[in-house]
Scaffold this motif. Sequence first.
Motif, PDB file in Angstrom:
ATOM      1  N   GLU A 113       0.854  -1.212   0.073  1.00 34.83           N
ATOM      2  CA  GLU A 113       0.099  -0.001  -0.070  1.00 34.83           C
ATOM      3  C   GLU A 113       0.904   1.148  -0.034  1.00 34.83           C
ATOM      4  OE1 GLU A 113      -2.673  -0.294   3.438  1.00 34.83           O
ATOM      5  OE2 GLU A 113      -3.706  -2.178   2.428  1.00 34.83           O
ATOM      6  N   TYR A 114       2.008   1.168   0.707  1.00 30.61           N
ATOM      7  CA  TYR A 114       2.807   2.160   0.962  1.00 30.61           C
ATOM      8  C   TYR A 114       3.618   2.461  -0.492  1.00 30.61           C
ATOM      9  CZ  TYR A 114       6.811   5.112   1.822  1.00 30.61           C
ATOM     10  OH  TYR A 114       8.058   5.970   1.820  1.00 30.61           O
ATOM     11  N   ALA A 115       3.841   1.631  -1.287  1.00 27.98           N
ATOM     12  CA  ALA A 115       4.613   1.635  -2.665  1.00 27.98           C
ATOM     13  C   ALA A 115       3.480   2.344  -3.712  1.00 27.98           C
ATOM     14  CB  ALA A 115       4.831   0.174  -2.941  1.00 27.98           C
ATOM     15  N   VAL A 116       2.261   1.735  -3.694  1.00 31.29           N
ATOM     16  CA  VAL A 116       1.306   2.119  -4.631  1.00 31.29           C
ATOM     17  C   VAL A 116       1.136   3.930  -4.162  1.00 31.29           C
ATOM     18  CG1 VAL A 116      -1.221   2.134  -5.328  1.00 31.29           C
ATOM     19  CG2 VAL A 116       0.278   0.232  -4.678  1.00 31.29           C
ATOM     20  N   MET A 132      -5.071   2.953 -15.925  1.00 35.29           N
ATOM     21  CA  MET A 132      -3.692   2.543 -15.515  1.00 35.29           C
ATOM     22  C   MET A 132      -3.116   1.293 -15.592  1.00 35.29           C
ATOM     23  SD  MET A 132      -2.823   2.878 -11.352  1.00 35.29           S
ATOM     24  CE  MET A 132      -3.058   4.837 -11.241  1.00 35.29           C
ATOM     25  N   VAL A 133      -1.910   0.904 -15.603  1.00 31.78           N
ATOM     26  CA  VAL A 133      -1.413  -0.228 -15.962  1.00 31.78           C
ATOM     27  C   VAL A 133      -0.344  -0.275 -14.807  1.00 31.78           C
ATOM     28  CG1 VAL A 133       0.196  -1.621 -17.204  1.00 31.78           C
ATOM     29  CG2 VAL A 133      -1.760  -0.427 -18.511  1.00 31.78           C
ATOM     30  N   LEU A 134      -0.765  -1.232 -13.991  1.00 27.59           N
ATOM     31  CA  LEU A 134       0.084  -1.246 -12.553  1.00 27.59           C
ATOM     32  C   LEU A 134       0.768  -2.576 -12.619  1.00 27.59           C
ATOM     33  CD1 LEU A 134       1.048  -0.180  -9.868  1.00 27.59           C
ATOM     34  CD2 LEU A 134      -1.203  -1.504  -9.059  1.00 27.59           C
ATOM     35  N   ASN A 135       2.296  -2.452 -12.654  1.00 32.24           N
ATOM     36  CA  ASN A 135       3.224  -3.824 -12.651  1.00 32.24           C
ATOM     37  C   ASN A 135       3.918  -3.801 -11.020  1.00 32.24           C
ATOM     38  OD1 ASN A 135       4.628  -6.049 -13.609  1.00 32.24           O
ATOM     39  ND2 ASN A 135       6.326  -4.711 -13.922  1.00 32.24           N
ATOM     40  N   MET A 136       3.737  -4.791 -10.566  1.00 33.27           N
ATOM     41  CA  MET A 136       4.261  -5.112  -9.274  1.00 33.27           C
ATOM     42  C   MET A 136       5.300  -6.207  -9.259  1.00 33.27           C
ATOM     43  SD  MET A 136       0.631  -4.737  -7.016  1.00 33.27           S
ATOM     44  CE  MET A 136      -0.029  -5.754  -8.263  1.00 33.27           C
ATOM     45  N   PRO A 151      -6.453  -1.774  -4.349  1.00 28.45           N
ATOM     46  CA  PRO A 151      -7.656  -1.506  -5.211  1.00 28.45           C
ATOM     47  C   PRO A 151      -8.414   0.096  -4.690  1.00 28.45           C
ATOM     48  CG  PRO A 151      -7.784  -3.706  -5.088  1.00 28.45           C
ATOM     49  CD  PRO A 151      -6.854  -3.637  -4.125  1.00 28.45           C
ATOM     50  N   ASP A 152      -8.526  -0.005  -3.134  1.00 27.07           N
ATOM     51  CA  ASP A 152      -9.182   1.316  -2.583  1.00 27.07           C
ATOM     52  C   ASP A 152      -8.232   2.385  -2.779  1.00 27.07           C
ATOM     53  OD1 ASP A 152     -11.279  -0.316  -1.784  1.00 27.07           O
ATOM     54  OD2 ASP A 152     -10.506  -0.731   0.166  1.00 27.07           O
ATOM     55  N   ALA A 162     -12.675   4.589 -14.774  1.00 27.20           N
ATOM     56  CA  ALA A 162     -11.416   4.421 -15.374  1.00 27.20           C
ATOM     57  C   ALA A 162     -11.158   2.838 -15.063  1.00 27.20           C
ATOM     58  CB  ALA A 162     -10.455   4.817 -14.291  1.00 27.20           C
ATOM     59  N   GLU A 163     -10.318   2.276 -16.006  1.00 34.14           N
ATOM     60  CA  GLU A 163     -10.042   0.733 -15.988  1.00 34.14           C
ATOM     61  C   GLU A 163      -8.622   0.810 -15.548  1.00 34.14           C
ATOM     62  OE1 GLU A 163     -11.351  -1.648 -19.250  1.00 34.14           O
ATOM     63  OE2 GLU A 163     -11.485   0.310 -20.489  1.00 34.14           O
ATOM     64  N   VAL A 164      -8.462  -0.267 -14.536  1.00 31.82           N
ATOM     65  CA  VAL A 164      -7.076  -0.506 -14.302  1.00 31.82           C
ATOM     66  C   VAL A 164      -6.570  -1.782 -14.604  1.00 31.82           C
ATOM     67  CG1 VAL A 164      -5.541  -0.705 -12.026  1.00 31.82           C
ATOM     68  CG2 VAL A 164      -7.254   1.096 -12.339  1.00 31.82           C
ATOM     69  N   PHE A 165      -5.448  -2.164 -15.078  1.00 31.05           N
ATOM     70  CA  PHE A 165      -5.113  -3.334 -15.474  1.00 31.05           C
ATOM     71  C   PHE A 165      -3.524  -3.510 -14.538  1.00 31.05           C
ATOM     72  CE2 PHE A 165      -6.839  -1.539 -19.228  1.00 31.05           C
ATOM     73  CZ  PHE A 165      -7.871  -2.800 -19.642  1.00 31.05           C
ATOM     74  N   HIS A 166      -3.641  -4.678 -13.761  1.00 31.57           N
ATOM     75  CA  HIS A 166      -2.539  -5.038 -12.918  1.00 31.57           C
ATOM     76  C   HIS A 166      -1.791  -6.308 -13.345  1.00 31.57           C
ATOM     77  CE1 HIS A 166      -4.635  -7.421 -10.260  1.00 31.57           C
ATOM     78  NE2 HIS A 166      -5.766  -6.507 -10.539  1.00 31.57           N
ATOM     79  N   GLY A 167      -0.697  -6.242 -13.072  1.00 30.65           N
ATOM     80  CA  GLY A 167       0.068  -7.877 -13.225  1.00 30.65           C
ATOM     81  C   GLY A 167       1.132  -7.671 -11.976  1.00 30.65           C
ATOM     82  N   SER A 168       1.719  -9.026 -11.807  1.00 33.97           N
ATOM     83  CA  SER A 168       2.704  -8.953 -11.044  1.00 33.97           C
ATOM     84  C   SER A 168       3.760  -9.988 -11.517  1.00 33.97           C
ATOM     85  CB  SER A 168       2.379  -9.438  -9.259  1.00 33.97           C
ATOM     86  OG  SER A 168       1.693 -10.493  -9.301  1.00 33.97           O
ATOM     87  N   ARG A 169       5.137 -10.004 -10.772  1.00 34.53           N
ATOM     88  CA  ARG A 169       5.952 -11.037 -11.397  1.00 34.53           C
ATOM     89  C   ARG A 169       7.170 -11.363 -10.192  1.00 34.53           C
ATOM     90  NH1 ARG A 169       9.923  -9.733 -16.190  1.00 34.53           N
ATOM     91  NH2 ARG A 169      11.242  -8.459 -14.888  1.00 34.53           N
TER      92      ARG A 169
END
Length: 172
Positions: A113-116, A132-136, A151-152, A162-169
Motif C-alpha cells: 500500500e505504501y509503494a502504491v 492505469m497499468v500497474l506492474n508489481m 484497489p481502494d 477508469a480501467e486498471v490493469f495490473h500484473g505482478s511477477r
Amino acid sequence: EEISVLSEVGLIVIEDGWDEESLLALKQQAELGTLFAIQTTDQQIEKFEIIDRTIICTADEVEQVVSVFQSVLPYQGFMAIDYRDIKTPWDADKAARYIKTRVTGMPSAKLLEYAVNQLLKQIPKSLNIKSMVLNMESGHKISQDEFSGVPDIIDSRISDDAEVFHGSRVTD
C-alpha cells in the motif's frame, strides 16, 4: 481461434531511426495488431500514423516498460488481459509517461500500500486518471491478502469509469 500475442503487440524504441515506411513494413510483416513506440527522450518526435500508442520513459527504463507488458499480457498459457484491451490505457493522441517507485522491506500489505501511494504521489492531483497499468515486482508471489488494500488506494485517485490493469511477477 488461437492468436499469437507476439504477433498482436509490437514494441519499438522510436529513436532507433525508424521511418514511416519501415514501420509499416514491420507491422505488416509481423502482422501486428498494435504497435507501441517507446520514446526515450522528452524531445518532440514525429508521430507516425502507423504507431498506435506512445510511452515515454528514460533509456534505462525500456526493459522495465517491456516487463510491464509481459506482466499484463497472456503468456506461457496464462491469461492476463486480452491483447485487444492493452490499447485502452494509452490514449491515441497523448503519450503515456512511465513512472515507478521502489520500496524495500519485509513483504506485507502495508508495504505494498505504501509503494502504491508513493507511485500515485508522482501523478499531479489535477490530472484526471482514466486508466492505469500497474506492474508489481517482488521477490515472492504477492498474496491476495497483501494486495487487498491496493484497489481502494487506486480507486481514490482515478475516475469512476477508469480501467486498471495490473500484473505482478516474481524477480530475484
